[in-house]
Design a protein around this motif. Sequence first.
Motif, PDB file in Angstrom:
ATOM      1  N   ALA A  73       4.816  -3.970   3.881  1.00  0.00           N
ATOM      2  CA  ALA A  73       4.105  -2.783   4.347  1.00  0.00           C
ATOM      3  C   ALA A  73       2.867  -3.191   5.139  1.00  0.00           C
ATOM      4  O   ALA A  73       2.333  -4.281   4.950  1.00  0.00           O
ATOM      5  CB  ALA A  73       3.717  -1.910   3.159  1.00  0.00           C
ATOM      6  N   ASN A  74       2.428  -2.289   6.026  1.00  0.00           N
ATOM      7  CA  ASN A  74       1.248  -2.576   6.843  1.00  0.00           C
ATOM      8  C   ASN A  74      -0.033  -2.408   6.008  1.00  0.00           C
ATOM      9  O   ASN A  74      -0.297  -1.329   5.481  1.00  0.00           O
ATOM     10  CB  ASN A  74       1.242  -1.605   8.034  1.00  0.00           C
ATOM     11  N   ILE A 115      -2.585   0.567   6.853  1.00  0.00           N
ATOM     12  CA  ILE A 115      -2.039   1.893   6.553  1.00  0.00           C
ATOM     13  C   ILE A 115      -2.019   2.124   5.035  1.00  0.00           C
ATOM     14  O   ILE A 115      -2.477   3.150   4.525  1.00  0.00           O
ATOM     15  CB  ILE A 115      -0.607   2.033   7.136  1.00  0.00           C
ATOM     16  N   ILE A 116      -1.537   1.118   4.313  1.00  0.00           N
ATOM     17  CA  ILE A 116      -1.424   1.251   2.866  1.00  0.00           C
ATOM     18  C   ILE A 116      -2.802   1.384   2.216  1.00  0.00           C
ATOM     19  O   ILE A 116      -3.011   2.201   1.318  1.00  0.00           O
ATOM     20  CB  ILE A 116      -0.654   0.047   2.273  1.00  0.00           C
ATOM     21  N   SER A 121       4.934   3.324   5.522  1.00  0.00           N
ATOM     22  CA  SER A 121       4.279   2.433   6.461  1.00  0.00           C
ATOM     23  C   SER A 121       5.169   2.179   7.677  1.00  0.00           C
ATOM     24  O   SER A 121       4.707   2.223   8.823  1.00  0.00           O
ATOM     25  CB  SER A 121       3.916   1.136   5.736  1.00  0.00           C
ATOM     26  N   TYR A 177       0.133   8.957  11.469  1.00  0.00           N
ATOM     27  CA  TYR A 177      -0.488   8.865  10.151  1.00  0.00           C
ATOM     28  C   TYR A 177      -0.801  10.257   9.618  1.00  0.00           C
ATOM     29  O   TYR A 177      -0.540  10.562   8.439  1.00  0.00           O
ATOM     30  CB  TYR A 177      -1.768   8.014  10.201  1.00  0.00           C
TER      31      TYR A 177
END
Lengths: 477, 475
Positions: A341-342, A345-346, A381, A391
Amino acid sequence: MIRLKYKIGLEIHTQLTESKTKLFCDCDSDYRKYEPNTNVCPICLGLPGALPVPRRNPLKLALAVADSFNCEIPDYMVFTRKHYFYPDLPKNYQITQYEKAGGIPVCLKGILRFFDPDKLLWKSVTLRRMNIEEDPGKTEYSEGNILLSEFAYLDYNRSGVPLLEIVTEPEIETPKDARKAVEYLLLTMEYIGAINPRLEGSFRVDANVSVEGGERVEVKNIGSTLDLEKALKYEIFRQTKIVEEGGKIKRETRHWDSIRGVTKPLRSKETEEEYLYFPDPDIPAIETKPLLMEAKSKEFLTPDKIMDKILMYGVSQKIAWSLVTVKPSAELFLESVRIGANPKIIARILAVDYKGLMKKSGKNIHDKNNWPKKEVLKELSSLITNKVYTYDEIKYNILPKLLENNENISSLLPERIEPSNLIIAVLNEEKKAVQDLISGKKEALDYLVGQVLKKAKGKALDPKLVRKIIEINIKKT
Amino acid sequence: MKKETAFSILEGLKNGSIDFEDYALKRLEIIQKKDPIINAYISLESEEFIRDRIKEIKDDLASGKKMKIPGLIVSIKDNISTNFLPTTAASKILENYVPPYNATVVEKILNEGGIIIGKTNLDEFAMGSTTEFSAYGVTKNPWDITRVPGGSSGGSAASLSYGSADLSLGSDTGGSVRLPASYTATVGLKPTYGTISRYGLIPYANSLEQISPMARSVKDVSLLLDVIKGYDPRDATSLNYEYKEFDEKKFKICVPDEFIEGSENPIKSTIYNLLEKIEGEGIIIEYGAKFDKLNYALSTYYTIAFAEAASNLSRYDGKLYPNYNEGHSYREMSENTRRNNFGFEVKKRILMGIFALSEGFINDYYIAATKGRRLIRDEILKITKDCIIAGSVSPVLPPKIGERINDPLKLYAMDIYTVVANLAGVPALAMPAGFYNNLPIGIQFMAGPFEEKKLLALGSFIEDKTGLYGIIAGD
């Protein structure tokens, strides 16, 4: 008011709530869920002939905590008896680790490094000692106190629960630092799996304050970190005022009244306390090395280590700290980043938006089960990085639904719709708002965006895009 | 003299010449006849309970369960916890207290088929050497009812001596099974510290005491030792150990002057005679060894014992046990309870123990005593490496009732030879050496840690030679 120099020292009594067993028997360390006097046995009732046998788990946890703060750990620890008559103390002595009279505690000197999230820097305070001891039971008096009451109601469910007492040197500089230090200590113990600091009564703090030119004053019975800061502020104010008025601060012990927000003098004792300390003959010296090996404390992810890991992914210090303070969110961050996952973002989902939603809806953020699975986070993500959704589309459309169903998101994914028709419809209906916007009222724009989202009925719409289209349309007019 | 050993009874029960029920109920009869005078027991099992127990044992035997003492009658000192009979430690403060659990040794005895017939008298909390300090009356010596049976396990010794039990459990803090053994012509062994679980023993001085087997012969004592020994995870001072094997029939005995010379003449001559009799045949005896630290033994012992006792006894404040006195506050209640229910000797020892632990005095008393203890221990370990120490059990013959208790120094001096084994943690055996004017005289042997088998082999050899075993008083 003048500003006097002062120093703060702390004595923090933490229950090892997660040790599963009491310190010397196999009764439950979490006594809260039992009817009075049902979480007891001959050992924690101190019945004659029953013998205390130190349980490995509490000792291991205590050593892991000591090791996490770089303590000097003696080769052996020796338990001592501390005698005083009190109804809630079954044997009328407490088994503890007084360092004089032959006792040896679990830690002799250490460093508590703690993070100051306001200044974004690490501070530290020297630890003088850590010792393990048994918690007494609980007493309730019919007339409020031991001297007046005809009856006392005794509950020994808590008797024998392992306590770790942590004593700092008097070198903390502000009430806020005192609070941050204790919060960091509790967080570390939570990561180690020693305590759930949110359980009622799981820790108590005694603080001592010495204002320049005065004697040491101890404040007892502080039950939360917020109260600790308040009590210290009050005490410094009180003492400074006395000095200002030419008075003298005498050595005394005071009691924190959290309801009135003041410290009160405790009835001064007529005689010096005489505790008759001596090594407990029922408990031979305990070698610390094998327990320390078993505790594997070097493998624990303590807050500082987990913070470093998160920072390596390029997350800001503020967001990283926010993740660290909520153990499941920090763990989830690392787990989901590990499977691809990024990180940014997370981090934003976990530390800001999802956490905010959970708090708003009254969900317990410290319960791992209330958070989405790492696979779900990874999917969110990739939806964003692959530009399937923005987002904000995720934030407004999917995160709220995850509160109800955090297992699987495929059913939650909104249908994409073209916003133009909706926007035109709203602009036609909301004539007044449009007029307001044209005449310069910025709030009207938020209102219009909100109306469009409402019309979309849960289908995916990027509010930023909506806003942009409205602005362009208004400009056109 | 009538002779009856646990081994002979066990054999009779096995081969059917003795009936389980007849035998057990006969013991109750003997108790009903003699105990009103002797007062060896504080509480007794009922006939019905014993019948049920025998049924249980017979069922176990029928199902093929191997047991070491099926059908033997065991009496137990009343400071060892039983959940089927009150456990008072001979104190008023524990009147009517029935523990919710059994001591580990009690579980072991039940598991091996023993029948526990009753709980025996002692000095309150085992604090005494005569069994006169009991809240439940004085126990009398079955050999002469004007004399004490020794203490603090006087009830256990008397119960064996008049034939009401085959085996008995006492506890030995500073001689509490050996002194009564020597006064009643029975046998007592204080085992190596840490080899018998203390779980369930009401503590007097934890670092000194061990639950200890008593019987009318050395061989019976080994039988009981074999039942109760062993590591117990419920006692942190319990050791994971094996007693040292001992096969050879060679013994070196040394007799330091200090362990015998201060004794009354009949005691000295009886012991010297016995030693002379057994010399040769693989036994070498050396006289004149030195143990000059004996002078410090009593003060060292009593300082440690009182300190630990003061601490252990602080729990009796009325809040958890059936017997208490009311008060207007917790403080008043605990003061009233302790004032009215502890005996004088117990109060005295608590006060001295508190003094020894108090700030300003702890270094000169308690800490000094722990240092003295180490010196004594080192010296004893050195001597016992080379030989078994022999000497008196008590410097005096069984005193008359009331003779000693009013002079504490004379009373405490009775323990001079026995406290050493407790301070050093080593095993010590007391067994009959002879009689003087129909009063029993004992001899004491002390060996190195875990040398129980060696001690018992020597004792067994001696009892075969003297024939002084299985003796029942008054028959």
